[in-house]
Design a protein around this motif. Structure first.
Motif, short mmCIF file in Angstrom:
data_model
loop_
_atom_site.label_atom_id
_atom_site.label_comp_id
_atom_site.label_asym_id
_atom_site.label_seq_id
_atom_site.Cartn_x
_atom_site.Cartn_y
_atom_site.Cartn_z
N LYS A 1 -17.37 24.49 -7.23
CA LYS A 1 -18.70 24.93 -6.79
C LYS A 1 -18.61 25.60 -5.44
O LYS A 1 -17.80 25.23 -4.59
N ARG A 2 -19.45 26.62 -5.26
CA ARG A 2 -19.54 27.29 -3.96
C ARG A 2 -20.53 26.54 -3.11
O ARG A 2 -21.49 25.96 -3.60
N ARG A 3 -20.34 26.60 -1.83
CA ARG A 3 -21.33 26.05 -0.90
C ARG A 3 -22.42 27.09 -0.74
O ARG A 3 -22.15 28.28 -0.66
N THR B 1 -26.08 32.40 -8.60
CA THR B 1 -26.27 31.03 -8.10
C THR B 1 -26.59 30.07 -9.24
O THR B 1 -27.06 30.46 -10.31
N MET B 2 -26.37 28.78 -8.96
CA MET B 2 -26.72 27.75 -9.94
C MET B 2 -28.22 27.75 -10.21
O MET B 2 -28.64 27.54 -11.35
N ILE C 1 -26.34 22.58 -14.62
CA ILE C 1 -25.37 23.64 -14.38
C ILE C 1 -24.19 23.07 -13.59
O ILE C 1 -23.02 23.31 -13.91
N GLY C 2 -24.50 22.27 -12.56
CA GLY C 2 -23.45 21.66 -11.74
C GLY C 2 -22.54 20.76 -12.57
O GLY C 2 -21.31 20.78 -12.40
N GLU C 3 -23.12 20.00 -13.47
CA GLU C 3 -22.33 19.12 -14.33
C GLU C 3 -21.41 19.92 -15.25
O GLU C 3 -20.25 19.57 -15.45
N LEU C 4 -21.93 21.02 -15.79
CA LEU C 4 -21.12 21.87 -16.66
C LEU C 4 -19.96 22.49 -15.87
O LEU C 4 -18.82 22.51 -16.34
N LEU C 5 -20.24 22.97 -14.67
CA LEU C 5 -19.18 23.54 -13.84
C LEU C 5 -18.10 22.51 -13.56
O LEU C 5 -16.90 22.80 -13.66
N HIS C 6 -18.53 21.30 -13.23
CA HIS C 6 -17.58 20.22 -12.96
C HIS C 6 -16.73 19.92 -14.19
O HIS C 6 -15.50 19.81 -14.10
N ARG C 7 -17.39 19.80 -15.33
CA ARG C 7 -16.69 19.49 -16.59
C ARG C 7 -15.66 20.56 -16.94
O ARG C 7 -14.59 20.26 -17.45
#
Length: 102
Positions: free
Chosen positions: A36-38, A10-11, A25-31
């Motif tokens: 992203k998983r729900r 998980t994030m 972490i979310g920003e890195l995944l987006h970049r």
């Protein structure tokens, strides 16, 4: 880190592991273009386990790590169950749970 996320970590757990905020972490995944998983809902048995761990003296953070869930989700579920939340300064010392000191 990206591979760990793709493998199911998980994030929240990654943020703790790398010492950054979950949003980072979310920003890195987006970049990096990683979808992203729900967040899955907690099952009643999982909430029961969270209650037991929290009432044994573990912090929300430790319960979250143990269950690989965000501590805020743990807090919300415990509140819904009517668990009386402690101040971080009111935690009892570690107890034995399943024969393992926490």
């Amino acid at each position: 880190m990206l591979e760990a996320y793709r493998a199911g970590t998980t994030m929240a757990v990654l943020a703790e592991r790398y010492g950054v905020r979950r949003q980072t972490i979310g920003e890195l995944l987006h970049r990096e273009g990683v979808p992203k998983r729900r967040s899955k809902r907690m099952k009643p048995a999982e909430i029961d386990q969270a209650v037991e761990l929290y009432e044994s003296g573990l912090s929300l953070k430790k319960v979250g790590e143990r269950l690989q869930r965000d501590h805020n989700m743990i807090w919300r579920q415990l509140k819904k169950r009517g668990v009386v939340m402690r101040s971080p300064n009111d935690r009892p010392g570690p107890r034995l749970l399943d024969g393992i000191q926490q």
